[in-house]
Design an enzyme around this catalytic site. Structure first.
Site, mmCIF file in Angstrom:
data_model
loop_
_atom_site.group_PDB
_atom_site.id
_atom_site.type_symbol
_atom_site.label_atom_id
_atom_site.label_comp_id
_atom_site.label_asym_id
_atom_site.label_seq_id
_atom_site.Cartn_x
_atom_site.Cartn_y
_atom_site.Cartn_z
ATOM 1 N N ASP A 192 0.826 -1.201 0.000
ATOM 2 C CA ASP A 192 0.000 0.000 0.000
ATOM 3 C C ASP A 192 0.863 1.255 0.000
ATOM 4 O OD1 ASP A 192 -1.605 2.232 1.564
ATOM 5 O OD2 ASP A 192 -3.083 0.829 0.771
ATOM 6 N N ARG A 193 0.601 2.128 -0.974
ATOM 7 C CA ARG A 193 1.410 3.343 -1.123
ATOM 8 C C ARG A 193 1.146 4.341 -0.015
ATOM 9 N NH1 ARG A 193 -0.443 -0.354 -3.811
ATOM 10 N NH2 ARG A 193 -2.248 0.875 -4.452
ATOM 11 N N THR A 194 -0.127 4.542 0.324
ATOM 12 C CA THR A 194 -0.477 5.526 1.349
ATOM 13 C C THR A 194 0.119 5.164 2.697
ATOM 14 O OG1 THR A 194 -2.510 6.284 0.273
ATOM 15 C CG2 THR A 194 -2.406 6.505 2.658
ATOM 16 N N CYS A 243 -2.510 4.872 -10.660
ATOM 17 C CA CYS A 243 -2.604 5.048 -9.206
ATOM 18 C C CYS A 243 -1.961 6.390 -8.916
ATOM 19 C CB CYS A 243 -1.878 3.936 -8.457
ATOM 20 S SG CYS A 243 -1.718 4.259 -6.673
ATOM 21 N N THR A 291 -1.429 8.008 -6.035
ATOM 22 C CA THR A 291 -0.491 8.001 -4.908
ATOM 23 C C THR A 291 0.865 7.438 -5.315
ATOM 24 O OG1 THR A 291 -2.418 7.596 -3.498
ATOM 25 C CG2 THR A 291 -0.266 7.413 -2.468
ATOM 26 N N ALA A 292 0.874 6.492 -6.252
ATOM 27 C CA ALA A 292 2.127 5.887 -6.709
ATOM 28 C C ALA A 292 3.044 6.895 -7.390
ATOM 29 C CB ALA A 292 1.832 4.730 -7.660
ATOM 30 N N THR A 300 -6.273 10.395 -1.533
ATOM 31 C CA THR A 300 -5.915 9.684 -0.309
ATOM 32 C C THR A 300 -5.045 10.563 0.590
ATOM 33 O OG1 THR A 300 -3.882 8.763 -1.258
ATOM 34 C CG2 THR A 300 -5.916 7.470 -1.537
ATOM 35 N N LYS A 328 -12.468 0.175 -2.830
ATOM 36 C CA LYS A 328 -11.463 -0.898 -2.888
ATOM 37 C C LYS A 328 -12.043 -2.230 -2.419
ATOM 38 C CE LYS A 328 -6.990 1.500 -2.614
ATOM 39 N NZ LYS A 328 -6.365 0.870 -3.795
ATOM 40 N N CYS A 385 -7.834 10.119 -7.118
ATOM 41 C CA CYS A 385 -7.538 8.755 -6.684
ATOM 42 C C CYS A 385 -8.220 7.869 -7.702
ATOM 43 C CB CYS A 385 -8.080 8.493 -5.275
ATOM 44 S SG CYS A 385 -7.999 6.745 -4.798
#
Length: 242
Positions: free
Chosen positions: A50-52, A86, A88-89, A128, A168, A197
């Site tokens: 998970d990136r976050t 994504c 956040t990525a 996010t 999700k 997001c």
């Protein structure tokens, strides 16, 4: 057309968002036959941490090595350009691009450039916690002279709930929460609200939204098609209208 390139997609972050990104690529490509569509290679790797959680310091599992591995496999298979559905990525964008020595579409930068072209000066951000804390979009917008407005603490909790507990998890999103958070951002002066997001992008796919929304995944998909082929004219305007 700048030349036909083979696109590689680092996917699985999450899986449904990747499927929708592929759908957008297909819809946006100005093609009349199967053979005129873009050649796309997808490595769907949902096991990427998970990136976050990593960005917020809630996990020591760094997603970067897995993203570089997936991107490397795509490059080996012939990809000449990478996209990561994504937002956040994109915190790791520069590291991936430098390590793999292959261009990677930059969602935040592409979004800021699009808003600047549309002469927008203030944008609200639905994203996010990881994306907001990294200031990916805020910095990109600021570089184009665009102000950012963010949800308050309680509203941001609603955004995270929509992303993690509903979208999700494969559940229907609570549109009342979405409307409440949106209203707050518009009241703060947002001329347009960014669905920043890739899970939130699914809201626009499944619901008719009022005027003033821009889906960052649509911006990324359009940028990918533009670099690989022709974009259909109906996708020149991406901000929702009345």
């Amino acid at each position: 057309m700048t030349g036909t390139k083979r696109l590689g997609v680092i996917g699985g972050l999450g899986p449904m968002a990747t499927a929708y990104f592929m759908e957008l690529l297909t819809q946006m490509t100005d093609a009349e036959t199967d053979q005129e569509h873009i050649e796309v290679l997808i490595y769907s790797k949902p096991s990427i941490p998970d990136r976050t959680k990593y960005i917020l310091g809630e996990s020591d599992k760094n997603p970067l090595p897995d993203m570089i591995y997936a991107g490397g496999k795509l490059k080996e298979a012939g990809a000449e350009l990478l996209a990561i559905p994504c937002i956040t990525a994109h915190y790791f964008h520069n590291d991936i691009e430098q390590k793999l020595e292959i261009p990677v579409i930059n969602g935040p930068s592409e979004t800021a450039s699009y808003l600047a072209k549309e002469k927008k000066t203030c944008a609200g951000i639905l994203a996010t916690d990881g994306t907001l804390q990294s200031k990916l979009l805020q910095n990109a917008l600021n570089n184009c002279g665009i102000q950012s407005v963010l949800p308050g603490k309680e509203s941001q909790k609603k955004v995270m709930s929509m992303v993690y507990e509903e979208l999700k998890a494969g559940k229907r999103v609570d549109m009342e929460k979405f409307t409440q958070v949106s209203a707050e951002l518009f009241e703060k002066g947002a001329q347009v609200i960014l669905l920043a997001c890739t899970e939130l992008s699914l809201i626009k796919k499944e619901h008719k939204l009022p005027a003033g929304y821009l889906d960052v995944m649509e911006v990324m998909a359009r940028a990918a098609v533009e670099r690989c082929h022709h974009v259909r004219k109906e996708f020149d305007e991406l901000i929702t209208e009345p």
